[in-house]
Design a protein around this motif. Structure first.
Motif, PDB file in Angstrom:
ATOM      1  N   GLU A   4       0.898  -1.117  -0.049  1.00 26.38           N
ATOM      2  CA  GLU A   4       0.023  -0.177   0.006  1.00 26.38           C
ATOM      3  C   GLU A   4       0.792   1.109  -0.074  1.00 26.38           C
ATOM      4  O   GLU A   4       0.529   2.278  -0.790  1.00 26.38           O
ATOM      5  CB  GLU A   4      -0.943   0.067   1.185  1.00 26.38           C
ATOM      6  CG  GLU A   4      -2.055  -1.114   1.004  1.00 26.38           C
ATOM      7  CD  GLU A   4      -2.802  -0.889   2.321  1.00 26.38           C
ATOM      8  OE1 GLU A   4      -3.052   0.141   2.865  1.00 26.38           O
ATOM      9  OE2 GLU A   4      -3.393  -1.947   2.761  1.00 26.38           O
ATOM     10  N   GLN A   5       1.889   1.180   0.796  1.00 24.33           N
ATOM     11  CA  GLN A   5       2.826   2.308   0.812  1.00 24.33           C
ATOM     12  C   GLN A   5       4.377   1.966   1.003  1.00 24.33           C
ATOM     13  O   GLN A   5       4.591   1.001   1.846  1.00 24.33           O
ATOM     14  CB  GLN A   5       2.591   3.138   2.323  1.00 24.33           C
ATOM     15  CG  GLN A   5       3.389   4.161   2.380  1.00 24.33           C
ATOM     16  CD  GLN A   5       3.465   5.049   3.640  1.00 24.33           C
ATOM     17  OE1 GLN A   5       2.624   4.454   4.660  1.00 24.33           O
ATOM     18  NE2 GLN A   5       3.730   6.131   4.065  1.00 24.33           N
ATOM     19  N   ASN A 101       6.522   1.614 -13.261  1.00 23.75           N
ATOM     20  CA  ASN A 101       6.213   0.667 -11.972  1.00 23.75           C
ATOM     21  C   ASN A 101       6.270  -0.611 -12.109  1.00 23.75           C
ATOM     22  O   ASN A 101       5.274  -1.434 -12.080  1.00 23.75           O
ATOM     23  CB  ASN A 101       4.545   1.194 -11.409  1.00 23.75           C
ATOM     24  CG  ASN A 101       4.429   1.029 -10.151  1.00 23.75           C
ATOM     25  OD1 ASN A 101       5.392   0.427  -9.489  1.00 23.75           O
ATOM     26  ND2 ASN A 101       3.134   0.873  -9.711  1.00 23.75           N
ATOM     27  N   ASP A 130      11.773  11.169  -5.036  1.00 23.92           N
ATOM     28  CA  ASP A 130      10.571  12.202  -5.325  1.00 23.92           C
ATOM     29  C   ASP A 130       9.530  11.269  -6.453  1.00 23.92           C
ATOM     30  O   ASP A 130       8.477  11.737  -6.296  1.00 23.92           O
ATOM     31  CB  ASP A 130      11.178  13.375  -5.711  1.00 23.92           C
ATOM     32  CG  ASP A 130      11.823  14.285  -4.441  1.00 23.92           C
ATOM     33  OD1 ASP A 130      11.528  13.693  -3.550  1.00 23.92           O
ATOM     34  OD2 ASP A 130      12.149  15.162  -4.842  1.00 23.92           O
ATOM     35  N   ASN A 131      10.088  10.642  -7.281  1.00 26.04           N
ATOM     36  CA  ASN A 131       9.351  10.152  -8.527  1.00 26.04           C
ATOM     37  C   ASN A 131       9.006   8.670  -8.336  1.00 26.04           C
ATOM     38  O   ASN A 131       8.332   8.192  -9.345  1.00 26.04           O
ATOM     39  CB  ASN A 131       9.780  10.496  -9.746  1.00 26.04           C
ATOM     40  CG  ASN A 131       9.613  12.069 -10.060  1.00 26.04           C
ATOM     41  OD1 ASN A 131       8.918  12.611 -10.435  1.00 26.04           O
ATOM     42  ND2 ASN A 131      10.960  12.545  -9.590  1.00 26.04           N
ATOM     43  N   LYS A 132       9.304   8.058  -7.476  1.00 26.21           N
ATOM     44  CA  LYS A 132       8.987   6.595  -7.191  1.00 26.21           C
ATOM     45  C   LYS A 132       7.605   6.280  -6.990  1.00 26.21           C
ATOM     46  O   LYS A 132       6.829   7.281  -6.310  1.00 26.21           O
ATOM     47  CB  LYS A 132       9.785   5.817  -6.272  1.00 26.21           C
ATOM     48  CG  LYS A 132       9.335   6.207  -4.863  1.00 26.21           C
ATOM     49  CD  LYS A 132       9.892   5.293  -3.755  1.00 26.21           C
ATOM     50  CE  LYS A 132       9.315   5.434  -2.440  1.00 26.21           C
ATOM     51  NZ  LYS A 132       8.009   5.009  -2.365  1.00 26.21           N
ATOM     52  N   PRO A 133       6.977   5.194  -7.583  1.00 28.65           N
ATOM     53  CA  PRO A 133       5.407   5.152  -7.166  1.00 28.65           C
ATOM     54  C   PRO A 133       5.310   4.979  -5.853  1.00 28.65           C
ATOM     55  O   PRO A 133       6.083   4.412  -5.002  1.00 28.65           O
ATOM     56  CB  PRO A 133       5.231   3.981  -7.867  1.00 28.65           C
ATOM     57  CG  PRO A 133       6.274   3.870  -9.015  1.00 28.65           C
ATOM     58  CD  PRO A 133       7.393   4.403  -8.351  1.00 28.65           C
ATOM     59  N   LYS A 134       4.211   5.781  -5.218  1.00 34.86           N
ATOM     60  CA  LYS A 134       3.753   5.338  -4.011  1.00 34.86           C
ATOM     61  C   LYS A 134       3.850   4.167  -3.398  1.00 34.86           C
ATOM     62  O   LYS A 134       4.133   3.885  -2.126  1.00 34.86           O
ATOM     63  CB  LYS A 134       2.329   6.121  -3.945  1.00 34.86           C
ATOM     64  CG  LYS A 134       1.609   6.030  -2.442  1.00 34.86           C
ATOM     65  CD  LYS A 134       0.285   6.729  -2.287  1.00 34.86           C
ATOM     66  CE  LYS A 134      -0.231   6.612  -0.973  1.00 34.86           C
ATOM     67  NZ  LYS A 134      -0.773   5.322  -0.656  1.00 34.86           N
ATOM     68  N   ASN A 135       3.607   2.931  -4.187  1.00 30.51           N
ATOM     69  CA  ASN A 135       3.519   1.738  -3.607  1.00 30.51           C
ATOM     70  C   ASN A 135       4.862   1.046  -3.908  1.00 30.51           C
ATOM     71  O   ASN A 135       4.852  -0.335  -3.495  1.00 30.51           O
ATOM     72  CB  ASN A 135       2.302   0.837  -4.295  1.00 30.51           C
ATOM     73  CG  ASN A 135       2.344   0.671  -5.879  1.00 30.51           C
ATOM     74  OD1 ASN A 135       3.143   1.546  -6.242  1.00 30.51           O
ATOM     75  ND2 ASN A 135       1.668  -0.255  -6.399  1.00 30.51           N
ATOM     76  N   GLU A 137       8.576   0.137  -2.572  1.00 32.19           N
ATOM     77  CA  GLU A 137       9.897   0.386  -1.757  1.00 32.19           C
ATOM     78  C   GLU A 137      11.042   0.526  -2.215  1.00 32.19           C
ATOM     79  O   GLU A 137      11.328   0.000  -3.531  1.00 32.19           O
ATOM     80  CB  GLU A 137       9.871  -0.949  -0.938  1.00 32.19           C
ATOM     81  CG  GLU A 137      10.722  -0.806   0.215  1.00 32.19           C
ATOM     82  CD  GLU A 137       9.876  -0.236   1.453  1.00 32.19           C
ATOM     83  OE1 GLU A 137      10.541  -0.037   2.785  1.00 32.19           O
ATOM     84  OE2 GLU A 137       8.609   0.197   1.433  1.00 32.19           O
ATOM     85  N   ASN A 154      12.924   7.224   4.877  1.00 29.48           N
ATOM     86  CA  ASN A 154      12.240   6.995   6.085  1.00 29.48           C
ATOM     87  C   ASN A 154      12.916   5.967   7.165  1.00 29.48           C
ATOM     88  O   ASN A 154      12.465   5.877   8.329  1.00 29.48           O
ATOM     89  CB  ASN A 154      11.061   5.856   5.663  1.00 29.48           C
ATOM     90  CG  ASN A 154       9.871   6.585   4.528  1.00 29.48           C
ATOM     91  OD1 ASN A 154       9.991   6.522   3.286  1.00 29.48           O
ATOM     92  ND2 ASN A 154       9.256   7.713   5.121  1.00 29.48           N
TER      93      ASN A 154
END
Length: 178
Positions: A4-5, A101, A130-135, A137, A154
């Protein structure tokens, strides 16, 4: 399974284990059904992990764009220029992976060494983050992480040597260090 993240992890420091930790995370992700891509910079020789991961199939792949070479400090001008072009090919591959992705976990091994050698810029690595997909890692390894990259991460784990057998004159061993 899909994440998800996706977060940003960095394994750094002067101690042994940065690549090993990244591969361990990759194996865990692979074992849970995630697709893992690992791009290794500045590593052209045979390693145990390369052979093992090749046997896993399509969901965990290691990519290298550089021909086997000596250490960067031993390269002549022509060899350094060739290396810069190969690293640029690797960077462009990363941009394609994040734009389309193509995986769930992207490991960029020794990207900090590429920065230290000025083959890529801090801004180019920040662009990846900054541009990696939200889902997706993102896991990066290498010594001397610039503070701008630490601020975006993180998780930052520092491998710190307390004692190392290299100090006893024991060289890198096949099956342990590579």
């Amino acid at each position: 399974m899909k994440l998800e993240q996706g977060l940003v992890q960095i394994y750094t420091g002067n101690g042994k284990g940065k690549t090993t930790a990244a591969i361990g995370q990759g194996i865990r992700s692979y074992g849970n059904g995630l697709k893992v891509f690992m791009l290794q910079f500045l590593k052209g020789g045979e390693t145990g992990e390369l052979k093992t991961v090749m046997e896993l199939g399509e969901n965990f792949k290691i990519f290298r764009f550089e021909k086997p070479k000596d250490f960067t400090w031993n390269l002549n001008e022509k060899e350094l220029e060739e290396l810069k072009l190969e690293i640029r090919d690797g960077y462009n591959f990363i941009l394609d992976v994040i734009k389309n992705n193509k995986c769930d976990v992207l490991i960029i091994d020794e990207v900090m060494a590429v920065l230290s050698n000025k083959f890529l810029t801090v801004d180019e690595v920040l662009y990846i983050i900054d541009n990696k997909p939200k889902n997706m890692e993102l896991i990066m390894t290498g010594r001397n992480v610039p503070k701008e990259i630490i601020e975006k991460a993180n998780l930052v784990t520092e491998m710190k040597p307390i004692k190392h057998y290299f100090e006893e004159g024991i060289d890198a061993r096949k099956g342990i260090e590579y």
